[in-house]
Design an enzyme around this catalytic site. Structure first.
Site, PDB file in Angstrom:
ATOM      1  N   ASP A   9       5.480  11.262 -11.701  1.00 45.13           N
ATOM      2  CA  ASP A   9       4.405  10.488 -11.067  1.00 45.13           C
ATOM      3  C   ASP A   9       4.921   9.198 -10.431  1.00 45.13           C
ATOM      4  O   ASP A   9       4.346   8.125 -10.620  1.00 45.13           O
ATOM      5  CB  ASP A   9       3.318  10.175 -12.100  1.00 45.13           C
ATOM      6  CG  ASP A   9       2.642  11.428 -12.618  1.00 45.13           C
ATOM      7  OD1 ASP A   9       2.445  12.373 -11.831  1.00 45.13           O
ATOM      8  OD2 ASP A   9       2.315  11.480 -13.820  1.00 45.13           O
ATOM      9  N   PHE A  59      -2.935  19.355  -9.141  1.00 47.96           N
ATOM     10  CA  PHE A  59      -3.956  18.839  -8.239  1.00 47.96           C
ATOM     11  C   PHE A  59      -5.350  18.989  -8.851  1.00 47.96           C
ATOM     12  O   PHE A  59      -6.345  18.704  -8.195  1.00 47.96           O
ATOM     13  CB  PHE A  59      -3.867  19.521  -6.868  1.00 47.96           C
ATOM     14  CG  PHE A  59      -2.556  19.243  -6.159  1.00 47.96           C
ATOM     15  CD1 PHE A  59      -1.820  18.097  -6.458  1.00 47.96           C
ATOM     16  CD2 PHE A  59      -2.053  20.109  -5.202  1.00 47.96           C
ATOM     17  CE1 PHE A  59      -0.617  17.819  -5.815  1.00 47.96           C
ATOM     18  CE2 PHE A  59      -0.851  19.845  -4.546  1.00 47.96           C
ATOM     19  CZ  PHE A  59      -0.130  18.699  -4.860  1.00 47.96           C
ATOM     20  N   LYS A  60      -5.406  19.457 -10.076  1.00 50.50           N
ATOM     21  CA  LYS A  60      -6.702  19.590 -10.787  1.00 50.50           C
ATOM     22  C   LYS A  60      -7.787  20.059  -9.809  1.00 50.50           C
ATOM     23  O   LYS A  60      -8.833  19.428  -9.642  1.00 50.50           O
ATOM     24  CB  LYS A  60      -7.075  18.282 -11.476  1.00 50.50           C
ATOM     25  CG  LYS A  60      -6.056  17.884 -12.558  1.00 50.50           C
ATOM     26  CD  LYS A  60      -6.507  16.705 -13.375  1.00 50.50           C
ATOM     27  CE  LYS A  60      -5.494  16.343 -14.437  1.00 50.50           C
ATOM     28  NZ  LYS A  60      -4.229  15.767 -13.905  1.00 50.50           N
ATOM     29  N   ASP A  63     -13.094  22.681  -6.597  1.00 46.26           N
ATOM     30  CA  ASP A  63     -14.047  22.785  -5.486  1.00 46.26           C
ATOM     31  C   ASP A  63     -14.722  24.166  -5.498  1.00 46.26           C
ATOM     32  O   ASP A  63     -14.571  24.937  -6.452  1.00 46.26           O
ATOM     33  CB  ASP A  63     -13.309  22.524  -4.164  1.00 46.26           C
ATOM     34  CG  ASP A  63     -14.159  21.762  -3.167  1.00 46.26           C
ATOM     35  OD1 ASP A  63     -15.306  22.201  -2.918  1.00 46.26           O
ATOM     36  OD2 ASP A  63     -13.688  20.743  -2.634  1.00 46.26           O
ATOM     37  N   THR A  67     -12.854  26.793  -0.791  1.00 49.00           N
ATOM     38  CA  THR A  67     -11.983  25.617  -0.631  1.00 49.00           C
ATOM     39  C   THR A  67     -10.821  25.686  -1.608  1.00 49.00           C
ATOM     40  O   THR A  67      -9.683  25.337  -1.270  1.00 49.00           O
ATOM     41  CB  THR A  67     -12.800  24.322  -0.812  1.00 49.00           C
ATOM     42  OG1 THR A  67     -13.914  24.368   0.088  1.00 49.00           O
ATOM     43  CG2 THR A  67     -11.972  23.090  -0.507  1.00 49.00           C
TER      44      THR A  67
HETATM   45  O1  C5P Z   1       2.878   9.246 -18.104  1.00 45.31           O
HETATM   46  P1  C5P Z   1       2.257  10.299 -18.977  1.00 45.31           P
HETATM   47  O2  C5P Z   1       3.250  10.989 -19.882  1.00 45.31           O
HETATM   48  O3  C5P Z   1       1.043   9.812 -19.713  1.00 45.31           O
HETATM   49  O4  C5P Z   1       1.782  11.410 -17.913  1.00 45.31           O
HETATM   50  C1  C5P Z   1       0.913  12.453 -18.236  1.00 45.31           C
HETATM   51  C2  C5P Z   1       0.667  13.295 -17.016  1.00 45.31           C
HETATM   52  O5  C5P Z   1      -0.190  14.385 -17.342  1.00 45.31           O
HETATM   53  C3  C5P Z   1      -0.036  12.557 -15.877  1.00 45.31           C
HETATM   54  O6  C5P Z   1       0.429  13.125 -14.656  1.00 45.31           O
HETATM   55  C4  C5P Z   1      -1.500  12.892 -16.060  1.00 45.31           C
HETATM   56  O7  C5P Z   1      -2.210  12.842 -14.843  1.00 45.31           O
HETATM   57  C5  C5P Z   1      -1.403  14.311 -16.580  1.00 45.31           C
HETATM   58  N1  C5P Z   1      -2.524  14.796 -17.393  1.00 45.31           N
HETATM   59  C6  C5P Z   1      -2.941  14.166 -18.556  1.00 45.31           C
HETATM   60  N2  C5P Z   1      -3.982  14.699 -19.277  1.00 45.31           N
HETATM   61  C7  C5P Z   1      -4.567  15.836 -18.876  1.00 45.31           C
HETATM   62  C8  C5P Z   1      -4.143  16.500 -17.729  1.00 45.31           C
HETATM   63  C9  C5P Z   1      -3.081  15.943 -17.001  1.00 45.31           C
HETATM   64  O8  C5P Z   1      -2.366  13.138 -18.945  1.00 45.31           O
HETATM   65  N3  C5P Z   1      -5.502  16.401 -19.619  1.00 45.31           N
END
Ligand code: C5P
Length: 211
Positions: A9, A59-60, A63, A67
């Site tokens: 990220d 990208f969760k 829609d 889409t």
């Molecule tokens: O930095 P960190 O280890 O907290 O990153 C967790 C990643 O997982 C981030 O990209 C976050 O958007 C994603 N995520 C999450 N919880 C979810 C789904 C995705 O933390 N349930």
């Protein structure tokens, strides 16, 4: 086997490639979300392809079915190997993502429950359980479940059986890899690796939990 998935990220292309290159020998896949994809474009998949690791598009997707299909076609054409979708738009929307993924030999994961504190506002009272039913109905490949709540991961494992569980929330959000690794197929780790002074060394600290 519990894989280590780097959640990349960061918002700079050079930084992303430097971190991915350094960590590649220590990880099993790379997850790219909006921060990096919006900064670097979908072509980031091609840039990362050289490291030879599966690329998960977080990208969760949430829609209407048509889409979702259009989004997933772009994701897989760019070279990603998996996509993450939200399940709350319903089974037809999830099915569109699963069909696009499988048509490209890829995978689709559905968010069953999120890892942050506020997630309990909506991901509660039987909702994650219903989302697991949608995973079964649509033939999705697995779920995303919170490392911050191992008891919930255990409960969801009982519902989804052998399908995969990928689990974010380890490290920066407080999840303990020693507790979560035996319960899941993939540990998703972001800040505690890419934010470290030495990301490769930080990734190596997870080696004892990769089975
Ligand atoms: O930095 P960190 O280890 O907290 O990153 C967790 C990643 O997982 C981030 O990209 C976050 O958007 C994603 N995520 C999450 N919880 C979810 C789904 C995705 O933390 N349930």
């Amino acid at each position: 086997m519990t894989e280590l998935i780097l959640s990349l990220d960061v918002t700079g292309l050079k930084e992303a490639l430097r971190i991915a290159g350094a960590c590649a020998p220590e990880i099993d896949a790379i997850k790219v979300g909006y921060p990096l994809a919006l900064a670097a474009g979908l072509g980031i998949a091609g840039e990362l392809a050289g490291f030879g690791l599966p690329l998960i598009a977080d990208f969760k997707v949430a829609d209407i079915p048509n889409t979702n299909t259009l989004i997933c076609e772009q994701v897989f054409a760019a070279g990603f190997s998996a996509v993450i979708a939200q399940g709350f738009p319903g089974p037809d929307s999830v099915a569109a993502c699963v069909e696009a993924a499988h048509a490209h030999g890829g995978e689709c994961y559905v968010v069953a429950e999120m890892s942050h504190p506020g997630a309990l506002t909506f991901f509660s009272a039987g909702v994650p359980e219903r989302l697991c039913e949608i995973v079964a109905e649509t033939g999705a490949d697995g779920i995303i479940a919170p490392a911050t709540r191992p008891e919930r991961v255990r409960a969801l494992r009982a519902l989804i059986g052998k399908k995969k569980i990928l689990s974010p929330g380890i490290g920066a959000q407080g999840g303990d890899p020693a507790e979560i690794a035996p319960l899941v197929d993939g540990m998703i780790v972001g800040r505690s690796i890419y934010g470290a002074a030495d990301p490769a060394a930080a990734a190596r600290t997870y080696a004892p939990y990769r089975r």
